[in-house]
Design a protein around this motif. Structure first.
Motif, mmCIF file in Angstrom:
data_model
loop_
_atom_site.group_PDB
_atom_site.id
_atom_site.type_symbol
_atom_site.label_atom_id
_atom_site.label_comp_id
_atom_site.label_asym_id
_atom_site.label_seq_id
_atom_site.Cartn_x
_atom_site.Cartn_y
_atom_site.Cartn_z
ATOM 1 N N LEU A 1 0.826 -1.201 0.000
ATOM 2 C CA LEU A 1 0.000 0.000 0.000
ATOM 3 C C LEU A 1 0.866 1.260 0.000
ATOM 4 O O LEU A 1 1.976 1.266 0.530
ATOM 5 C CB LEU A 1 -0.920 0.012 1.215
ATOM 6 C CG LEU A 1 -2.017 -1.051 1.244
ATOM 7 C CD1 LEU A 1 -2.739 -1.034 2.582
ATOM 8 C CD2 LEU A 1 -3.007 -0.844 0.106
ATOM 9 N N GLU A 2 0.331 2.334 -0.555
ATOM 10 C CA GLU A 2 1.053 3.592 -0.659
ATOM 11 C C GLU A 2 0.268 4.715 0.014
ATOM 12 O O GLU A 2 -0.955 4.640 0.173
ATOM 13 C CB GLU A 2 1.290 3.954 -2.139
ATOM 14 C CG GLU A 2 2.096 2.939 -2.932
ATOM 15 C CD GLU A 2 3.567 2.929 -2.545
ATOM 16 O OE1 GLU A 2 4.008 3.891 -1.884
ATOM 17 O OE2 GLU A 2 4.276 1.973 -2.919
ATOM 18 N N GLY A 3 0.984 5.783 0.379
ATOM 19 C CA GLY A 3 0.369 7.008 0.877
ATOM 20 C C GLY A 3 -0.489 6.820 2.111
ATOM 21 O O GLY A 3 -0.166 6.037 3.003
ATOM 22 N N GLU A 4 -1.631 7.505 2.137
ATOM 23 C CA GLU A 4 -2.506 7.478 3.300
ATOM 24 C C GLU A 4 -3.140 6.111 3.530
ATOM 25 O O GLU A 4 -3.587 5.819 4.644
ATOM 26 C CB GLU A 4 -3.600 8.541 3.147
ATOM 27 C CG GLU A 4 -3.090 9.976 3.165
ATOM 28 C CD GLU A 4 -2.349 10.299 4.457
ATOM 29 O OE1 GLU A 4 -2.877 9.972 5.547
ATOM 30 O OE2 GLU A 4 -1.243 10.861 4.381
ATOM 31 N N ASP A 5 -3.179 5.273 2.497
ATOM 32 C CA ASP A 5 -3.742 3.926 2.675
ATOM 33 C C ASP A 5 -2.914 3.094 3.651
ATOM 34 O O ASP A 5 -3.417 2.137 4.236
ATOM 35 C CB ASP A 5 -3.812 3.193 1.330
ATOM 36 C CG ASP A 5 -4.926 3.726 0.432
ATOM 37 O OD1 ASP A 5 -5.840 4.389 0.951
ATOM 38 O OD2 ASP A 5 -4.862 3.478 -0.794
ATOM 39 N N ARG A 6 -1.670 3.483 3.868
ATOM 40 C CA ARG A 6 -0.808 2.718 4.762
ATOM 41 C C ARG A 6 -1.196 2.869 6.232
ATOM 42 O O ARG A 6 -0.643 2.199 7.099
ATOM 43 C CB ARG A 6 0.665 3.104 4.555
ATOM 44 C CG ARG A 6 1.220 2.608 3.220
ATOM 45 C CD ARG A 6 2.701 2.913 3.066
ATOM 46 N NE ARG A 6 3.535 2.192 4.015
ATOM 47 C CZ ARG A 6 3.896 0.927 3.882
ATOM 48 N NH1 ARG A 6 3.485 0.215 2.848
ATOM 49 N NH2 ARG A 6 4.665 0.344 4.781
ATOM 50 N N VAL A 7 -2.189 3.733 6.505
ATOM 51 C CA VAL A 7 -2.691 3.833 7.875
ATOM 52 C C VAL A 7 -3.254 2.486 8.324
ATOM 53 O O VAL A 7 -3.299 2.183 9.522
ATOM 54 C CB VAL A 7 -3.772 4.936 7.987
ATOM 55 C CG1 VAL A 7 -5.081 4.509 7.327
ATOM 56 C CG2 VAL A 7 -3.999 5.335 9.435
ATOM 57 N N ILE A 8 -3.657 1.655 7.360
ATOM 58 C CA ILE A 8 -4.171 0.322 7.678
ATOM 59 C C ILE A 8 -3.125 -0.503 8.412
ATOM 60 O O ILE A 8 -3.443 -1.324 9.279
ATOM 61 C CB ILE A 8 -4.617 -0.388 6.386
ATOM 62 C CG1 ILE A 8 -5.818 0.348 5.769
ATOM 63 C CG2 ILE A 8 -4.961 -1.860 6.636
ATOM 64 C CD1 ILE A 8 -6.179 -0.143 4.386
ATOM 65 N N LEU A 9 -1.846 -0.273 8.093
ATOM 66 C CA LEU A 9 -0.763 -1.031 8.716
ATOM 67 C C LEU A 9 -0.414 -0.527 10.116
ATOM 68 O O LEU A 9 0.462 -1.090 10.766
ATOM 69 C CB LEU A 9 0.484 -0.982 7.835
ATOM 70 C CG LEU A 9 0.391 -1.742 6.507
ATOM 71 C CD1 LEU A 9 1.641 -1.496 5.667
ATOM 72 C CD2 LEU A 9 0.194 -3.229 6.751
ATOM 73 N N SER A 10 -1.087 0.528 10.568
ATOM 74 C CA SER A 10 -0.795 1.059 11.905
ATOM 75 C C SER A 10 -1.513 0.269 12.995
ATOM 76 O O SER A 10 -1.268 0.481 14.181
ATOM 77 C CB SER A 10 -1.192 2.531 11.994
ATOM 78 O OG SER A 10 -2.605 2.684 11.946
ATOM 79 N N VAL A 11 -2.434 -0.625 12.600
ATOM 80 C CA VAL A 11 -3.155 -1.440 13.579
ATOM 81 C C VAL A 11 -2.893 -2.922 13.313
ATOM 82 O O VAL A 11 -2.491 -3.315 12.211
ATOM 83 C CB VAL A 11 -4.678 -1.176 13.528
ATOM 84 C CG1 VAL A 11 -4.990 0.272 13.867
ATOM 85 C CG2 VAL A 11 -5.253 -1.541 12.165
ATOM 86 N N ARG A 12 -3.126 -3.732 14.330
ATOM 87 C CA ARG A 12 -2.980 -5.178 14.164
ATOM 88 C C ARG A 12 -4.090 -5.714 13.262
ATOM 89 O O ARG A 12 -5.234 -5.249 13.337
ATOM 90 C CB ARG A 12 -3.040 -5.886 15.525
ATOM 91 C CG ARG A 12 -1.838 -5.612 16.427
ATOM 92 C CD ARG A 12 -2.005 -6.298 17.771
ATOM 93 N NE ARG A 12 -0.835 -6.138 18.605
ATOM 94 C CZ ARG A 12 -0.615 -5.078 19.395
ATOM 95 N NH1 ARG A 12 -1.522 -4.103 19.445
ATOM 96 N NH2 ARG A 12 0.487 -4.991 20.116
#
Length: 211
Positions: free
Chosen positions: A138-149
């Motif tokens: 994922l790129e950009g703001e979509d990578r916020v998904i990786l901030s959670v388990r």
């Protein structure tokens, strides 16, 4: 604020108090869940071992929080088939055994993931853990998904509860998953992280349990 993951910036998701609340619920819930479901998991593991002629526990590399790799634990529901080399599963995938279909339909194959939740690889609620090549790309703001388990259930999981049957109806399941389903899951999961609340998590769990 962003978290640096393998040369990429991951936007910050939950606040520290929110993350602490979520993790506390996961830890104690998983501990209780393993105690209450061990009488199901252990016999199911034995049956899966006999049914598939392999270890009844199936592990596979998946992408966790911040792009780290972990091994998810599930009950084995498939036998190898040299004619198929794909991680995309359709409703009538010949690799799925008859017992495996029952386990998948009843979600019994998901129960060992309580161990992943207990040790902190996963959460009860969150984006489903993808195999490498999807979420970690994922790129950009979509990578916020990786901030959670990643989670056992969540908005995208519920929205695509019948994903295998859906994929069965298209000519190219892998392409449809890549170009249609995955982007929509990204949208749903990003909304989940950006508007997270503990109340919503409880709602997703309830909807998963009652079907």
């Amino acid at each position: 604020m962003a978290i640096s993951v393998e040369g990429k910036d991951t936007p910050q998701g939950l606040s520290k108090p929110q993350a602490a609340l979520k993790r506390s619920f996961d830890f104690f819930g998983a501990a209780v869940g393993l105690v209450l479901t061990s009488w199901i998991i252990l016999p199911a593991w034995l049956l899966a071992t006999l049914d598939t002629r392999a270890n009844g526990f199936f592990t596979q590399e998946r992408v966790a929080r911040n792009g780290r790799i972990f091994r998810v634990v599930k009950l084995r529901t498939m036998r190898p088939d040299t004619r198929l080399d794909t991680t995309v599963t359709t409703g009538h995938d010949p690799r799925i055994t008859r017992l495996g279909r029952f386990f998948r339909r009843a979600k019994i194959d998901e129960l060992p993931q309580l161990f992943n939740v207990l040790v902190g690889h996963m959460s009860f609620v969150g984006p489903r853990p993808d195999v490498p090549g999807y979420a970690d790309a994922l790129e950009g703001e979509d990578r916020v998904i990786l901030s959670v388990r990643p989670g056992i259930t969540g908005p995208a999981t519920l929205a695509y509860r019948n994903e295998e049957e859906l994929l069965e109806q298209v000519a190219d399941p892998e392409r449809y998953n890549r170009e249609v389903i995955f982007p929509d899951k990204v949208r749903l999961n990003r909304e989940y992280v950006e508007h997270w609340s503990f109340r919503k998590d409880l709602g997703y769990i309830w909807r998963t349990v009652v079907g």
